[in-house]
Design a protein around this motif. Structure first.
Motif, PDB file in Angstrom:
ATOM      1  N   LYS A   1       0.839  -1.190   0.000  1.00 55.61           N
ATOM      2  CA  LYS A   1       0.000   0.000   0.000  1.00 55.61           C
ATOM      3  C   LYS A   1       0.879   1.247   0.000  1.00 55.61           C
ATOM      4  O   LYS A   1       2.031   1.221   0.432  1.00 55.61           O
ATOM      5  CB  LYS A   1      -0.900   0.017   1.246  1.00 55.61           C
ATOM      6  N   GLN A   2       0.322   2.363  -0.460  1.00 53.42           N
ATOM      7  CA  GLN A   2       1.041   3.627  -0.429  1.00 53.42           C
ATOM      8  C   GLN A   2       1.046   4.190   0.986  1.00 53.42           C
ATOM      9  O   GLN A   2       0.023   4.210   1.672  1.00 53.42           O
ATOM     10  CB  GLN A   2       0.399   4.623  -1.397  1.00 53.42           C
TER      11      GLN A   2
ATOM     12  N   CYS B   1       4.905  10.114  -0.005  1.00 53.47           N
ATOM     13  CA  CYS B   1       3.623   9.451   0.246  1.00 53.47           C
ATOM     14  C   CYS B   1       3.347   8.324  -0.749  1.00 53.47           C
ATOM     15  O   CYS B   1       2.614   7.372  -0.436  1.00 53.47           O
ATOM     16  CB  CYS B   1       2.478  10.465   0.196  1.00 53.47           C
ATOM     17  N   ASN B   2       3.924   8.414  -1.931  1.00 53.34           N
ATOM     18  CA  ASN B   2       3.702   7.387  -2.955  1.00 53.34           C
ATOM     19  C   ASN B   2       4.566   6.148  -2.750  1.00 53.34           C
ATOM     20  O   ASN B   2       4.356   5.125  -3.420  1.00 53.34           O
ATOM     21  CB  ASN B   2       3.962   7.961  -4.349  1.00 53.34           C
TER      22      ASN B   2
ATOM     23  N   GLN C   1       5.788   2.725  -1.136  1.00 56.66           N
ATOM     24  CA  GLN C   1       4.884   1.642  -0.744  1.00 56.66           C
ATOM     25  C   GLN C   1       5.531   0.718   0.282  1.00 56.66           C
ATOM     26  O   GLN C   1       6.751   0.641   0.399  1.00 56.66           O
ATOM     27  CB  GLN C   1       4.482   0.841  -1.981  1.00 56.66           C
TER      28      GLN C   1
END
Length: 361
Positions: free
Chosen positions: A6-7, A136-137, A139
């Motif tokens: 998930k990011q 934030c991107n 993972q």
């Protein structure tokens, strides 16, 4: 993207609380090894109400120099009392800790692979900044919260053992120092020596030799030392007997006792003892030196053979040195065993962090 990856941005949020009431008085920075440390910034005349506040369970990170340093300084606060960080830092927290545990996220941040991935997304600035969106991107795998807590517990067990060993190592060093002081300092001076004790020079105890360049050596299992400590391991030993290593440049106070075959670089001295029972005694004499006195205006303090050869020393009877050597040897052997255990535990931590990438629910 793997199904359980998930990011990060979906699970965290920025916190922009300022120190407007000046209740936070401690200013901390972030070490490149990802922990909070006292700040070295000069804040005289600075408006500290602009600084950001970090509370327990919150993170802070510095995204400005990722490309330059090849890692992103980020740390998780376990301080009960809030503290300040630079206004340039990002402070963030996890939105729902029942889905993502802060300690688990910090483990992910501690991976070398995370730093390499962050570096890949830095901008073209000379310092190589990382944008907040890019951060934030990034993972990570997010297994069930129960699995996360299990992983964190295993990780903390190893870390706590390393911390305990470090405390024991410190106690052993303090004990050895106290024994040396009791035997040779408190009630002994050069004007009031016991019978058959003499005054001499350091060369009466040891011979100083220069370290050598190591660029021609292959990687191996022999410790390689520089003035900062262990640098790596090489395929050949420069000397195989116990020795005291003395920096020639830089951190002169980092005198080391080595009890195994080693190689030391050409910015170090190593010593050959006239009698192996002199070793620990000579080590403690060198540890007491006033290294600040060697910095005579030079940008890089230097140790010289002339200085070492001119050091006055008390020469106890050999049977006294033998007894001291045998006493201290037991303490140092225990310390060396703890250090070896810590090395293995540190390797285990690296393994635990690397396995995070394959974690499944």
């Amino acid at each position: 993207m793997r199904s359980n990856y998930k990011q990060i941005g979906d699970y965290i949020k920025l916190v922009k609380e300022r120190n407007s009431d000046l209740k936070a008085t401690e200013l901390l920075g972030i070490n490149i090894d990802k922990y909070f440390m006292p700040s070295v910034a000069n804040v005289v005349g600075t408006d500290l109400s602009r600084y950001k506040v970090v509370k327990q369970g919150q993170f802070a990170c510095n995204r400005m120099h990722v490309g330059r340093d090849y890692r992103i300084p980020v740390a998780l606060s376990d301080n009960i009392k809030p503290f300040m960080v630079s206004p340039a830092y990002d402070v963030f927290e996890i939105v729902n800790t029942s889905v993502l545990a802060p300690e688990y996220l910090m483990m992910w941040f501690s991976r070398k692979e995370f730093d390499r991935n962050a570096w890949f997304y830095t901008d073209a600035d000379v310092r190589g900044g990382l944008s907040w969106d890019a951060f934030c991107n990034l993972q990570l795998p997010i297994p069930s919260i129960e699995k996360q807590r299990q992983i964190v517990a295993e990780y903390n067990t190893v870390k706590n053992r390393i911390e305990l060993n470090n405390q024991l190592i410190q106690k052993l060093e303090e004990t050895a120092q106290a024994i040396y002081k009791q035997w040779f300092v408190d009630e002994i001076n050069m004007e009031n020596l016991p019978v058959d004790w003499n005054i001499g020079k350091l060369p009466d105890l040891l011979e100083v030799k220069y370290g050598k360049a190591y660029s021609h050596l292959e990687e191996g299992n022999i410790p390689l030392y520089g003035s900062g400590g262990l640098m790596g391991k090489v395929s050949k030993a420069l000397y195989t007997k116990p020795s005291v290593l003395i920096p020639r440049k830089g951190t002169l106070s980092n005198v080391m006792f080595v009890n195994q075959p080693f190689w030391c670089v050409d910015t170090m001295f190593y010593s050959i003892f006239k009698n192996e029972s002199n070793g620990y005694y000579a080590f403690f004499i060198l540890k007491q030196l006033d290294f600040d006195a060697l910095n005579q205006g030079s940008a890089v303090p230097s140790m010289t053979t002339a200085f070492l050869k001119d050091i006055d020393v008390i020469l106890p009877r050999q049977n006294i040195l033998n007894d001291f050597n045998n006493t201290i040897m037991k303490l140092f052997e225990h310390r060396e065993n703890l250090e070896k255990e810590n090395q293995k535990l540190s390797e285990l931590i690296v393994l635990l962090l690397s396995k995070l990438a394959t974690i499944k629910n």
